[in-house]
Motif scaffolding. Sequence first.
Motif, mmCIF file in Angstrom:
data_model
loop_
_atom_site.group_PDB
_atom_site.id
_atom_site.type_symbol
_atom_site.label_atom_id
_atom_site.label_comp_id
_atom_site.label_asym_id
_atom_site.label_seq_id
_atom_site.Cartn_x
_atom_site.Cartn_y
_atom_site.Cartn_z
ATOM 1 N N PRO A 1 3.070 -92.693 -56.974
ATOM 2 C CA PRO A 1 4.207 -92.108 -57.696
ATOM 3 C C PRO A 1 4.964 -91.121 -56.816
ATOM 4 C CG PRO A 1 2.132 -91.168 -58.479
ATOM 5 C CD PRO A 1 1.770 -92.265 -57.530
ATOM 6 N N VAL A 2 6.258 -91.284 -56.757
ATOM 7 C CA VAL A 2 7.111 -90.358 -56.000
ATOM 8 C C VAL A 2 8.079 -89.725 -56.995
ATOM 9 C CG1 VAL A 2 8.753 -90.095 -54.119
ATOM 10 C CG2 VAL A 2 6.910 -91.776 -53.927
ATOM 11 N N VAL A 3 7.758 -88.503 -57.430
ATOM 12 C CA VAL A 3 8.666 -87.820 -58.352
ATOM 13 C C VAL A 3 9.694 -87.029 -57.555
ATOM 14 C CG1 VAL A 3 6.936 -87.698 -60.191
ATOM 15 C CG2 VAL A 3 7.135 -85.804 -58.563
ATOM 16 N N LEU A 4 10.866 -86.864 -58.137
ATOM 17 C CA LEU A 4 11.922 -86.107 -57.471
ATOM 18 C C LEU A 4 11.616 -84.614 -57.577
ATOM 19 C CD1 LEU A 4 14.916 -88.121 -58.966
ATOM 20 C CD2 LEU A 4 13.866 -88.413 -56.713
ATOM 21 N N PRO A 5 11.995 -83.811 -56.571
ATOM 22 C CA PRO A 5 11.666 -82.371 -56.582
ATOM 23 C C PRO A 5 12.582 -81.601 -57.526
ATOM 24 C CG PRO A 5 12.902 -82.927 -54.607
ATOM 25 C CD PRO A 5 12.668 -84.222 -55.333
ATOM 26 N N MET A 6 12.468 -81.926 -58.796
ATOM 27 C CA MET A 6 13.282 -81.281 -59.837
ATOM 28 C C MET A 6 12.482 -81.319 -61.128
ATOM 29 S SD MET A 6 16.240 -84.281 -60.078
ATOM 30 C CE MET A 6 16.869 -84.115 -58.422
ATOM 31 N N SER A 7 13.084 -80.923 -62.229
ATOM 32 C CA SER A 7 12.343 -80.872 -63.492
ATOM 33 C C SER A 7 12.025 -82.276 -64.003
ATOM 34 C CB SER A 7 13.157 -80.117 -64.550
ATOM 35 O OG SER A 7 14.249 -80.910 -64.993
ATOM 36 N N ILE A 8 11.088 -82.313 -64.970
ATOM 37 C CA ILE A 8 10.743 -83.588 -65.602
ATOM 38 C C ILE A 8 11.996 -84.217 -66.203
ATOM 39 C CG2 ILE A 8 9.447 -84.606 -67.520
ATOM 40 C CD1 ILE A 8 7.363 -82.298 -67.029
ATOM 41 N N ARG A 9 12.762 -83.423 -66.937
ATOM 42 C CA ARG A 9 13.973 -83.928 -67.582
ATOM 43 C C ARG A 9 14.957 -84.488 -66.544
ATOM 44 N NH1 ARG A 9 14.946 -79.966 -70.605
ATOM 45 N NH2 ARG A 9 14.934 -80.742 -72.743
ATOM 46 N N GLN A 10 15.162 -83.743 -65.456
ATOM 47 C CA GLN A 10 16.122 -84.181 -64.431
ATOM 48 C C GLN A 10 15.669 -85.461 -63.730
ATOM 49 O OE1 GLN A 10 16.037 -80.299 -62.524
ATOM 50 N NE2 GLN A 10 18.268 -80.145 -62.712
ATOM 51 N N ASN A 11 14.354 -85.650 -63.614
ATOM 52 C CA ASN A 11 13.849 -86.900 -63.049
ATOM 53 C C ASN A 11 14.329 -88.099 -63.854
ATOM 54 O OD1 ASN A 11 11.440 -87.319 -60.820
ATOM 55 N ND2 ASN A 11 11.664 -85.169 -61.451
ATOM 56 N N LEU A 12 14.446 -87.897 -65.165
ATOM 57 C CA LEU A 12 14.815 -88.997 -66.049
ATOM 58 C C LEU A 12 16.324 -89.165 -66.192
ATOM 59 C CD1 LEU A 12 12.071 -88.263 -68.672
ATOM 60 C CD2 LEU A 12 12.141 -90.210 -67.136
ATOM 61 N N THR A 13 17.075 -88.083 -66.067
ATOM 62 C CA THR A 13 18.525 -88.172 -66.251
ATOM 63 C C THR A 13 19.279 -88.453 -64.945
ATOM 64 O OG1 THR A 13 18.768 -85.767 -65.997
ATOM 65 C CG2 THR A 13 18.506 -86.620 -68.245
ATOM 66 N N TYR A 14 18.611 -88.242 -63.821
ATOM 67 C CA TYR A 14 19.265 -88.339 -62.512
ATOM 68 C C TYR A 14 19.933 -89.702 -62.306
ATOM 69 C CZ TYR A 14 19.733 -88.264 -57.400
ATOM 70 O OH TYR A 14 20.215 -88.332 -56.113
ATOM 71 N N GLY A 15 19.187 -90.781 -62.563
ATOM 72 C CA GLY A 15 19.735 -92.121 -62.341
ATOM 73 C C GLY A 15 20.896 -92.423 -63.261
ATOM 74 N N LEU A 16 20.777 -91.966 -64.509
ATOM 75 C CA LEU A 16 21.865 -92.183 -65.467
ATOM 76 C C LEU A 16 23.119 -91.415 -65.058
ATOM 77 C CD1 LEU A 16 19.799 -91.996 -68.765
ATOM 78 C CD2 LEU A 16 20.997 -94.016 -67.905
ATOM 79 N N GLU A 17 22.918 -90.172 -64.595
ATOM 80 C CA GLU A 17 24.068 -89.365 -64.160
ATOM 81 C C GLU A 17 24.737 -89.992 -62.944
ATOM 82 O OE1 GLU A 17 22.100 -85.621 -63.812
ATOM 83 O OE2 GLU A 17 22.545 -85.023 -65.874
ATOM 84 N N LEU A 18 23.926 -90.531 -62.026
ATOM 85 C CA LEU A 18 24.492 -91.240 -60.872
ATOM 86 C C LEU A 18 25.342 -92.428 -61.315
ATOM 87 C CD1 LEU A 18 21.818 -91.611 -58.037
ATOM 88 C CD2 LEU A 18 23.915 -90.286 -57.998
ATOM 89 N N ALA A 19 24.906 -93.044 -62.425
ATOM 90 C CA ALA A 19 25.624 -94.207 -62.949
ATOM 91 C C ALA A 19 26.830 -93.805 -63.799
ATOM 92 C CB ALA A 19 24.670 -95.075 -63.767
ATOM 93 N N GLY A 20 27.077 -92.483 -63.904
ATOM 94 C CA GLY A 20 28.283 -92.023 -64.576
ATOM 95 C C GLY A 20 28.110 -91.559 -66.009
ATOM 96 N N VAL A 21 26.854 -91.488 -66.506
ATOM 97 C CA VAL A 21 26.632 -91.032 -67.883
ATOM 98 C C VAL A 21 26.715 -89.501 -67.917
ATOM 99 C CG1 VAL A 21 25.017 -90.975 -69.825
ATOM 100 C CG2 VAL A 21 25.165 -93.029 -68.382
ATOM 101 N N ARG A 22 27.573 -88.969 -68.761
ATOM 102 C CA ARG A 22 27.749 -87.510 -68.853
ATOM 103 C C ARG A 22 27.412 -86.961 -70.250
ATOM 104 N NH1 ARG A 22 27.448 -87.992 -64.402
ATOM 105 N NH2 ARG A 22 28.943 -87.791 -62.693
ATOM 106 N N ASP A 23 27.330 -87.856 -71.220
ATOM 107 C CA ASP A 23 27.115 -87.452 -72.619
ATOM 108 C C ASP A 23 25.703 -86.876 -72.777
ATOM 109 O OD1 ASP A 23 26.581 -87.325 -75.320
ATOM 110 O OD2 ASP A 23 27.523 -89.234 -75.814
ATOM 111 N N ARG A 24 25.617 -85.559 -73.089
ATOM 112 C CA ARG A 24 24.303 -84.900 -73.165
ATOM 113 C C ARG A 24 23.410 -85.540 -74.225
ATOM 114 N NH1 ARG A 24 23.275 -83.175 -68.611
ATOM 115 N NH2 ARG A 24 21.292 -82.621 -69.562
ATOM 116 N N ALA A 25 24.002 -85.889 -75.360
ATOM 117 C CA ALA A 25 23.195 -86.475 -76.438
ATOM 118 C C ALA A 25 22.593 -87.804 -75.977
ATOM 119 C CB ALA A 25 24.055 -86.689 -77.681
ATOM 120 N N ARG A 26 23.383 -88.576 -75.266
ATOM 121 C CA ARG A 26 22.870 -89.861 -74.773
ATOM 122 C C ARG A 26 21.769 -89.645 -73.728
ATOM 123 N NH1 ARG A 26 26.337 -94.492 -71.559
ATOM 124 N NH2 ARG A 26 24.526 -95.757 -71.013
ATOM 125 N N LEU A 27 21.962 -88.660 -72.867
ATOM 126 C CA LEU A 27 20.946 -88.356 -71.850
ATOM 127 C C LEU A 27 19.644 -87.894 -72.499
ATOM 128 C CD1 LEU A 27 23.227 -86.536 -69.232
ATOM 129 C CD2 LEU A 27 22.152 -88.783 -68.954
#
Length: 254
Positions: free
Chosen positions: A97-123
Amino acid sequence: MSDQPKFVIEHLSVTYEDGTEPLRDVSLTIYANEITVLFGPAGGGKSTLLRTLNRLNDLVDGVRIEGRVLLDGQDIYAPGVDVTALRRRVGMVFAVPVVLPMSIRQNLTYGLELAGVRDRARLEAAVERSLKQAALWDEIKDRLDDPATALSGGQQQRLCLARVLALEPEVILLDEPTSGLDPISTAKVEGSLQELKRDYTIVIVPHSIQQAARIADRAAFILQGELIEHGLGRELFTRPKDKRTEDYVTGRFG
């Protein structure tokens, strides 16, 4: 059992720059909403086959790929294929497992944000859904702002699975995802996979023959780059047709 093909692999051969051929003339159908297990001795080509399904072998210098790999009938190696989009459809979880050096939440939202998702509720919804799917939500729902590196090895591996799930792929590839985990964490990952196959197609290189037999809907035995035998898991592990499969399953070699 499904009769809907997801991947159809036709006469696939992979050759490296030095002339080694980790896969030779492999033809295999992987069905939707099932767990397909690729098993066999180390170095036989299982991981290479897994990596052809989302074109990770493209990253190897001088690799030559012959044959066709069809995803929902479309050749993923055809000219003009968007490889980034392909890898969103076909996610990968590695042995370590290679986790990103950020919070648990940011590990999960990072890819979505890269893909252009900005809606906090959706994240936030994606965070909860993916952690529940990976059987991790109840353990860490109060710690989402903690660094991901603070999680145990088993939790980090399930976080990596959740990170793939957050992107809502169609296929999940797993390369020995429980090789470094204790039996309890391994059981949790295996339990998650049984639930996930309702919504996803799963292809896994297991870390042991015992795991392969436990989780396989269908299985493929790969030996020295060749596909020796494939079929329903319950049949392949109890009544293999090929002597080489039988010798491996019963522990005579490997």
